[in-house]
Design a protein around this motif. Sequence first.
Motif, PDB file in Angstrom:
ATOM      1  N   THR A  67       0.808  -1.227   0.000  1.00  0.00           N
ATOM      2  CA  THR A  67       0.000   0.000   0.000  1.00  0.00           C
ATOM      3  C   THR A  67       0.838   1.272   0.000  1.00  0.00           C
ATOM      4  O   THR A  67       0.304   2.359  -0.209  1.00  0.00           O
ATOM      5  N   ALA A  68       2.140   1.180   0.231  1.00  0.00           N
ATOM      6  CA  ALA A  68       2.969   2.376   0.408  1.00  0.00           C
ATOM      7  C   ALA A  68       3.983   2.556  -0.709  1.00  0.00           C
ATOM      8  O   ALA A  68       4.961   3.297  -0.538  1.00  0.00           O
ATOM      9  N   TRP A  69       3.784   1.899  -1.843  1.00  0.00           N
ATOM     10  CA  TRP A  69       4.665   2.022  -3.025  1.00  0.00           C
ATOM     11  C   TRP A  69       6.075   1.523  -2.752  1.00  0.00           C
ATOM     12  O   TRP A  69       7.011   1.890  -3.468  1.00  0.00           O
ATOM     13  N   GLN A  70       6.272   0.657  -1.742  1.00  0.00           N
ATOM     14  CA  GLN A  70       7.631   0.283  -1.359  1.00  0.00           C
ATOM     15  C   GLN A  70       8.169  -0.917  -2.129  1.00  0.00           C
ATOM     16  O   GLN A  70       9.335  -0.931  -2.519  1.00  0.00           O
ATOM     17  N   VAL A  71       7.354  -1.946  -2.332  1.00  0.00           N
ATOM     18  CA  VAL A  71       7.822  -3.192  -2.952  1.00  0.00           C
ATOM     19  C   VAL A  71       7.151  -3.336  -4.317  1.00  0.00           C
ATOM     20  O   VAL A  71       5.957  -3.603  -4.406  1.00  0.00           O
ATOM     21  N   PRO A  72       7.907  -3.155  -5.393  1.00  0.00           N
ATOM     22  CA  PRO A  72       7.281  -3.199  -6.714  1.00  0.00           C
ATOM     23  C   PRO A  72       7.289  -4.597  -7.316  1.00  0.00           C
ATOM     24  O   PRO A  72       7.990  -5.502  -6.859  1.00  0.00           O
ATOM     25  N   HIS A  73       6.487  -4.758  -8.354  1.00  0.00           N
ATOM     26  CA  HIS A  73       6.704  -5.817  -9.338  1.00  0.00           C
ATOM     27  C   HIS A  73       7.647  -5.186 -10.336  1.00  0.00           C
ATOM     28  O   HIS A  73       7.355  -4.134 -10.901  1.00  0.00           O
ATOM     29  N   PHE A  74       8.808  -5.785 -10.577  1.00  0.00           N
ATOM     30  CA  PHE A  74       9.955  -5.057 -11.119  1.00  0.00           C
ATOM     31  C   PHE A  74       9.963  -4.882 -12.638  1.00  0.00           C
ATOM     32  O   PHE A  74      10.929  -4.365 -13.177  1.00  0.00           O
ATOM     33  N   GLU A  75       8.922  -5.327 -13.329  1.00  0.00           N
ATOM     34  CA  GLU A  75       8.851  -5.011 -14.759  1.00  0.00           C
ATOM     35  C   GLU A  75       8.890  -3.498 -14.956  1.00  0.00           C
ATOM     36  O   GLU A  75       8.403  -2.736 -14.125  1.00  0.00           O
ATOM     37  N   LYS A  76       9.421  -3.088 -16.094  1.00  0.00           N
ATOM     38  CA  LYS A  76       9.329  -1.684 -16.502  1.00  0.00           C
ATOM     39  C   LYS A  76       8.734  -1.640 -17.897  1.00  0.00           C
ATOM     40  O   LYS A  76       9.230  -2.330 -18.798  1.00  0.00           O
ATOM     41  N   ALA A  95      16.131   2.498 -29.195  1.00  0.00           N
ATOM     42  CA  ALA A  95      16.765   1.748 -30.277  1.00  0.00           C
ATOM     43  C   ALA A  95      17.701   2.671 -31.055  1.00  0.00           C
ATOM     44  O   ALA A  95      17.529   3.895 -31.033  1.00  0.00           O
ATOM     45  N   PRO A  96      18.697   2.120 -31.757  1.00  0.00           N
ATOM     46  CA  PRO A  96      19.619   2.965 -32.535  1.00  0.00           C
ATOM     47  C   PRO A  96      18.900   3.862 -33.534  1.00  0.00           C
ATOM     48  O   PRO A  96      19.357   4.968 -33.816  1.00  0.00           O
ATOM     49  N   GLU A  97      17.750   3.395 -34.034  1.00  0.00           N
ATOM     50  CA  GLU A  97      17.022   4.175 -35.040  1.00  0.00           C
ATOM     51  C   GLU A  97      16.235   5.332 -34.423  1.00  0.00           C
ATOM     52  O   GLU A  97      15.691   6.172 -35.153  1.00  0.00           O
ATOM     53  N   GLY A  98      16.123   5.383 -33.088  1.00  0.00           N
ATOM     54  CA  GLY A  98      15.457   6.501 -32.441  1.00  0.00           C
ATOM     55  C   GLY A  98      14.146   6.163 -31.775  1.00  0.00           C
ATOM     56  O   GLY A  98      13.674   6.918 -30.917  1.00  0.00           O
ATOM     57  N   ALA A  99      13.514   5.071 -32.157  1.00  0.00           N
ATOM     58  CA  ALA A  99      12.278   4.650 -31.488  1.00  0.00           C
ATOM     59  C   ALA A  99      12.623   3.958 -30.173  1.00  0.00           C
ATOM     60  O   ALA A  99      13.801   3.811 -29.818  1.00  0.00           O
ATOM     61  N   PHE A 100      11.608   3.501 -29.453  1.00  0.00           N
ATOM     62  CA  PHE A 100      11.814   2.973 -28.108  1.00  0.00           C
ATOM     63  C   PHE A 100      11.298   1.548 -27.988  1.00  0.00           C
ATOM     64  O   PHE A 100      10.236   1.206 -28.524  1.00  0.00           O
ATOM     65  N   TYR A 101      12.071   0.719 -27.276  1.00  0.00           N
ATOM     66  CA  TYR A 101      11.692  -0.667 -27.031  1.00  0.00           C
ATOM     67  C   TYR A 101      10.523  -0.723 -26.036  1.00  0.00           C
ATOM     68  O   TYR A 101      10.191   0.264 -25.381  1.00  0.00           O
ATOM     69  N   SER A 102       9.960  -1.909 -25.893  1.00  0.00           N
ATOM     70  CA  SER A 102       8.692  -2.044 -25.180  1.00  0.00           C
ATOM     71  C   SER A 102       8.822  -2.162 -23.658  1.00  0.00           C
ATOM     72  O   SER A 102       8.065  -1.532 -22.932  1.00  0.00           O
ATOM     73  N   ALA A 103       9.750  -3.000 -23.177  1.00  0.00           N
ATOM     74  CA  ALA A 103       9.712  -3.319 -21.747  1.00  0.00           C
ATOM     75  C   ALA A 103      10.992  -4.017 -21.322  1.00  0.00           C
ATOM     76  O   ALA A 103      11.752  -4.514 -22.158  1.00  0.00           O
ATOM     77  N   THR A 104      11.217  -4.056 -20.012  1.00  0.00           N
ATOM     78  CA  THR A 104      12.260  -4.903 -19.435  1.00  0.00           C
ATOM     79  C   THR A 104      11.641  -5.798 -18.376  1.00  0.00           C
ATOM     80  O   THR A 104      10.615  -5.469 -17.772  1.00  0.00           O
ATOM     81  N   ASP A 105      12.298  -6.914 -18.155  1.00  0.00           N
ATOM     82  CA  ASP A 105      11.761  -7.990 -17.324  1.00  0.00           C
ATOM     83  C   ASP A 105      11.909  -7.684 -15.842  1.00  0.00           C
ATOM     84  O   ASP A 105      12.763  -6.899 -15.429  1.00  0.00           O
TER      85      ASP A 105
END
Length: 742
Positions: free
Chosen positions: A307-316, A357-367
């Motif tokens: 409830t206090a934003w302390q322990v996340p699910h670590f996906e980004k 990404a090298p082309e300038g766009a952005f990847y989706s997520a990290t685990d």
Amino acid sequence: MSNLADHYQQLPGTDGVPAPPLEQFEKLRQRRGYSYRPRTRHLLPEGWARYTNRLFLETSPYLLQHAHNPVNWFPWGEEPFELARQLDRPVLVSIGYATCHWCHVMEEQSFEDETIAQFLNSHFIAIKVDREERPDVDTVYMTAVHAMGLQGGWPLNVFVTADRKPFYGGTYFPPEDYPGGLGFLTLLMRIRESYIAAPDRVSRAGVQLTEAIRTMLAPTKGNDSWQEVSLDQAVRLYRDRFDDRSGGLVGAPKFPSSLPLKLLLRQYLRGGDRQMLSMAELTLERMAAGGIYDQAGGGFHRYATDTAWQVPHFEKMLYDNALLTVSYLEGYQATGRMEFARVAREILQYLQRDMQAPEGAFYSATDADSLTPEGHREEGVFFTWTPEELTEALGRERGELFAACYCVTRGGNFEGRSILRRDRSLAELATELKLPERELELTLADCRELLYRARGKKPLPLRDEKILASWNGLAISAFARAGLILDNPDLVRAATRAAEFLLGTMMKNGRLCHSYQEGMAKGEGFLDDYAFLIAGLIDLFEAGREPRWLERSLELCTAAVEQFEDRDLGGFFMTGAHHEQLISREKPAYDGVIPSGNSVMVLNLLRLNTLTGDGALLQQAERALGAFATQLATSPAALSEMLLAVDYRQRTPKEVVIVAPAGRPEAAAPFLAGFRRVFLPNRVLVVACEGEELRRAERLIPLLEGKRAEGDRAVAYLCENRSCRRPTSDPEEFYRQLSGTG
């Protein structure tokens, strides 16, 4: 050395199922190489995977994670359903995404199990779907699970007939029976028995669920009552459930999106209710101090488990961080608190360092998971610390200082390790440590950078390098808005690079593609892809002054209306004429962790109408609002993002125009400085230099007609409904007009 054909033939239980063209396997094997260790426990001594299925031919990172399961997976398509008809088998449709923790768990426990795989291969046809590549398929079968009275989530596992009608489903299934539930193998046996012994019952269940899906996803008849919709009812719901200790809503898990901060800030502007401002301010403050925020590297994790934003699910996720950037920017403008601007900058720095990404766009997520020194995959190990690791990276003195400031203890608060978080403000810490606040701030910033570099030497979490048009549209908005509000041209250039990639590489035959991976753009764009990119291009036009972005946004808007609009009832479908026809066609009507395409599209139409004066755009927006009028009135919290469009339409938007002398764009800078000091969400902004730039913009924006600079000085105009206040060449007078004091 053996070849892939040998391994494919070893898939258990695949007798009678035709093999795919194996020369494709060999071609891709040579392209991808086999120097890497395939993600499977079934390895031959020479490092080859024992099993290889059709998913090896795909580009989706999620599907490739399952390419070496002993399960004979098919990708979504006609082939597996035709095979199910021929063999008279039920179909398992298993849906997930690359950075999904419980998807990994089920893969390792169930789909890597040879006994389960053999039964599955012998009696079912198994299909794997990346929900981020096929959100339409995911929506249909998630709705089916909800229709069964079950809670949805991923992995999503649904059993369907050969004509794609679902008859049973659920989420994560462990391999073995447990108290109160069936294991996956037992479930497969039960479903097989029912399918053979009671085909009529299975067929009826499929028909009933399909009808339920169509009812739940069907568009409703609209009306004009959206004009009477009040934001008060929605914000009352949030006020009643607000967590006045930690911000956000009470309870756990806790998602940042559960409290629509932008809506609270607009309600504050409407009536001056400071409680709305305080709720938004506390939430932004506590999220940024908590473990849900990556204190060492910037960016937010997906949600908090407490409830206090302390322990996340670590996906980004890219979308979370793009959307939160805008929330922090608006919080900064509404409150003037510089720490909110700092968080926005840090999020964007994270996206550029780790997700671009090298082309300038952005990847989706990290685990969420990464490797321990022993080679085991564990959640959160990359993002957590021990006091000894701090000492090693920072030295003893600064390590102890940082540990005191970020709650790192010997016992930790997550699996014996500590998640970085702050439970006191910088001023409180400075007083406690008897240090000047500015000195402490600089020291901690330096420590965070050192920790970011130190952890970079550890095995990195898996990164899903799929590029999605929709999520990149959100990122373009975030960078463009930040570039404008924070006066940072580099951020506008980052937005420009991403936009150029999408409008170049991800356009085919004049239509937007949904995803890009391994050098290939593929998949028809969905409503979200068009709507989010249009919004990003409007923001980029406002931030970067180039008329080409407004031109492209209008072109995409025309295409979106042609492909997705419900011409009978108003609003927009998720899929268009070029998409596969599924058992139901969704008209998105829910703003969850990602806004619905309808909510964003309505606001796009309103903003473009304000800029261009095109009445057809206004009519389309109002018809869409009418399509959702009942839901806006009865369940406003379900469409919190669409309420922003309602607010925009109900309150006359401001038209802000700044005209600089030819060749002197810097003359507009003092006016933009005043513009940045005012939180003015319901507005459009046009900045142009006299000459060809102004003439080109005038062809798109009639509002510019007759508006000129004054000699070598820029002139600012503040208008509503094409009626303007007295133009001014005095930046302070312009600021007073914007702030309502002049």
